[in-house]
Design a protein around this motif. Structure first.
Motif, PDB file in Angstrom:
ATOM      1  N   ALA A  27       0.748  -1.440  -0.385  1.00 53.89           N
ATOM      2  CA  ALA A  27      -0.279  -0.144  -0.013  1.00 53.89           C
ATOM      3  C   ALA A  27       0.977   1.110   0.103  1.00 53.89           C
ATOM      4  O   ALA A  27       0.292   2.228  -0.305  1.00 53.89           O
ATOM      5  CB  ALA A  27      -0.713   0.162   1.425  1.00 53.89           C
ATOM      6  N   GLY A  28       1.375   1.517   0.260  1.00 52.65           N
ATOM      7  CA  GLY A  28       2.633   2.608   0.568  1.00 52.65           C
ATOM      8  C   GLY A  28       2.871   2.711  -0.758  1.00 52.65           C
ATOM      9  O   GLY A  28       3.874   3.913  -1.175  1.00 52.65           O
ATOM     10  N   ALA A  29       2.971   1.862  -1.981  1.00 53.78           N
ATOM     11  CA  ALA A  29       3.107   2.326  -2.967  1.00 53.78           C
ATOM     12  C   ALA A  29       2.599   3.262  -3.899  1.00 53.78           C
ATOM     13  O   ALA A  29       3.230   4.700  -4.032  1.00 53.78           O
ATOM     14  CB  ALA A  29       3.652   0.767  -4.115  1.00 53.78           C
ATOM     15  N   PRO A  30       1.226   3.468  -4.206  1.00 48.81           N
ATOM     16  CA  PRO A  30       0.578   4.458  -4.371  1.00 48.81           C
ATOM     17  C   PRO A  30       0.167   5.874  -3.669  1.00 48.81           C
ATOM     18  O   PRO A  30       0.548   7.116  -4.172  1.00 48.81           O
ATOM     19  CB  PRO A  30      -0.740   3.685  -4.234  1.00 48.81           C
ATOM     20  N   ILE A  31       0.834   5.471  -2.152  1.00 48.58           N
ATOM     21  CA  ILE A  31       0.858   6.358  -1.487  1.00 48.58           C
ATOM     22  C   ILE A  31       2.024   7.310  -2.002  1.00 48.58           C
ATOM     23  O   ILE A  31       1.909   8.519  -2.176  1.00 48.58           O
ATOM     24  CB  ILE A  31       1.162   6.231   0.030  1.00 48.58           C
ATOM     25  N   ALA A  32       3.433   6.511  -1.871  1.00 44.11           N
ATOM     26  CA  ALA A  32       4.204   7.074  -2.577  1.00 44.11           C
ATOM     27  C   ALA A  32       4.392   8.319  -3.847  1.00 44.11           C
ATOM     28  O   ALA A  32       5.168   9.099  -4.251  1.00 44.11           O
ATOM     29  CB  ALA A  32       5.628   5.790  -3.281  1.00 44.11           C
ATOM     30  N   CYS A  33       3.608   7.855  -4.514  1.00 43.00           N
ATOM     31  CA  CYS A  33       3.351   7.830  -6.054  1.00 43.00           C
ATOM     32  C   CYS A  33       2.703   9.598  -5.226  1.00 43.00           C
ATOM     33  O   CYS A  33       2.894  10.966  -6.212  1.00 43.00           O
ATOM     34  CB  CYS A  33       2.363   7.638  -6.299  1.00 43.00           C
ATOM     35  N   GLY A  34       1.612   9.860  -4.849  1.00 38.98           N
ATOM     36  CA  GLY A  34       1.153  10.521  -4.350  1.00 38.98           C
ATOM     37  C   GLY A  34       2.207  11.921  -4.127  1.00 38.98           C
ATOM     38  O   GLY A  34       2.432  13.014  -3.954  1.00 38.98           O
ATOM     39  N   ALA A  35       3.019  11.091  -2.874  1.00 35.10           N
ATOM     40  CA  ALA A  35       4.355  12.013  -2.666  1.00 35.10           C
ATOM     41  C   ALA A  35       5.371  12.827  -3.440  1.00 35.10           C
ATOM     42  O   ALA A  35       5.325  13.952  -3.978  1.00 35.10           O
ATOM     43  CB  ALA A  35       5.029  11.229  -1.367  1.00 35.10           C
ATOM     44  N   ALA A  36       5.601  11.755  -4.741  1.00 31.56           N
ATOM     45  CA  ALA A  36       6.668  12.323  -5.905  1.00 31.56           C
ATOM     46  C   ALA A  36       5.831  12.965  -6.736  1.00 31.56           C
ATOM     47  O   ALA A  36       6.527  13.801  -7.295  1.00 31.56           O
ATOM     48  CB  ALA A  36       6.324  10.765  -6.893  1.00 31.56           C
ATOM     49  N   LEU A  37       4.118  13.086  -6.785  1.00 32.68           N
ATOM     50  CA  LEU A  37       3.246  13.679  -7.657  1.00 32.68           C
ATOM     51  C   LEU A  37       3.824  15.529  -6.897  1.00 32.68           C
ATOM     52  O   LEU A  37       3.805  16.780  -7.551  1.00 32.68           O
ATOM     53  CB  LEU A  37       2.257  13.513  -7.821  1.00 32.68           C
TER      54      LEU A  37
END
Length: 327
Positions: A126-136
């Motif tokens: 579940a950390g992968a999509p959350i990390a995408c939000g941070a990267a965005l």
């Protein structure tokens, strides 16, 4: 995977000694957490990262200020490598007010964003999509930072991870997808669940770079992370790095590891990262006494951190309803 023990370049010996001490601190921290869990001082589920320390220390040695890390529930090592003090980690697991989340997060949910550690997640992958939000957000702010999202080999079969990779690749987000492949998805060998156990190859389907490296070679981990971090920061999009390692303990405290042979665990102990880096330092001219002193300094550090954490006051139940969010 074949391993070789070679001397370290003179220019890297000082750094290698620092990284060795950090890995030993992580190892001793985990062993102390295990003891406190068994004695009942720590409650709840605990997953240890013993044997995988090079991934955390090597990766974080390549970080820059502002970079973020999202880990799995096996995250104590990531947190300490990010700079979170051992005392603050122990206090959190001991439900003390001085913990990084004031004793509310425990082992599986704590975070420490002031150190760039944005926390663990008990939902696999579940950390992968959350990390995408941070990267965005980083991309929109144009701040030059990147995000590391770490997960196990079992998470490579989660749809949310694939969706995150596709999203990150399409938008060329500054994300490093880091697979800690300890060859077991909980208690099941990853090779028994997939047609091709070379998981890094899956990056190709998303138009990403993908590599597999020796995750027990801490200097190699650092070099690989520095290389791809530069590409990610320069707008070339995300990367998948599969780091091969072995945990030296069970998936969770109480796991008898009946699915592993005695020989397999014994072999893993011969190739674990702390032993290997110590051997390389000795081949490079560092004395046995100096290596032993590094171990002693780490032990003294963890002993002192434990004593202070245990003296700290327990989290107050009067504030249990604070810092909650309900949609």
């Amino acid at each position: 995977m074949q391993y070789s023990i070679e001397p370290i370049n003179d220019s890297e010996v000082f750094l290698a000694k620092e990284l060795l001490e950090q890995m030993i601190r992580i190892r001793l921290l985990e062993e102390r957490i295990a003891d406190l869990r068994k004695s009942g001082e720590i409650q709840g589920s605990v997953h240890l990262c013993i044997g995988q320390e090079a991934i955390y220390s090597g990766s974080c040695a390549a970080r820059q200020p502002g970079d973020r890390v999202f880990s799995t529930y096996r995250g104590h090592g990531w947190a300490h490598a990010c700079g979170v003090p051992a005392e603050a980690i122990l206090a959190e697991l001991l439900a003390r007010e001085t913990g990084v989340c004031a004793g509310r997060g425990g082992s599986a949910y704590f975070s420490a964003p002031e150190w760039g550690f944005f926390g663990e997640n008990s939902i696999v992958g579940a950390g992968a999509p959350i990390a995408c939000g941070a990267a965005l957000a980083s991309t929109m702010a144009r701040d030059g930072s990147l995000t590391i999202t770490a997960f196990g080999d079992g998470a490579m079969n989660q749809g949310g991870v694939f969706e995150a990779m596709n999203f990150a690749s399409y938008l060329k987000l500054p994300v490093i997808f880091l697979c800690e492949n300890n060859t077991y998805a909980e208690l099941t060998p990853i090779a028994d669940t997939v047609r091709d156990a070379a998981l890094f190859k899956r990056a190709r389907a998303f138009g990403m770079d993908g590599v597999r490296i020796d995750g027990n070679d801490i200097l190699g981990v650092k070099q690989c992370m520095e290389h791809f971090a530069q590409k990610v920061r320069n707008g070339h999009g995300p990367v998948l790095i599969e780091m091969m390692t072995q945990r030296l303990v069970g998936h969770y405290i109480g796991d008898m590891q009946s699915y592993r042979t005695v020989r397999e665990i014994a072999d893993a102990k011969l190739h674990e990262p702390i032993l290997r880096l110590g051997q390389r330092l000795q081949l490079s001219g560092v004395s046995d006494a100096e290596v032993q002193n590094i171990h002693l300094n780490a032990a003294t550090h963890i002993d002192a951190a434990t004593a202070r954490a245990l003296r700290a006051p327990l989290a107050s139940t009067d504030t249990v309803m604070e810092h909650l969010y309900a949609a």
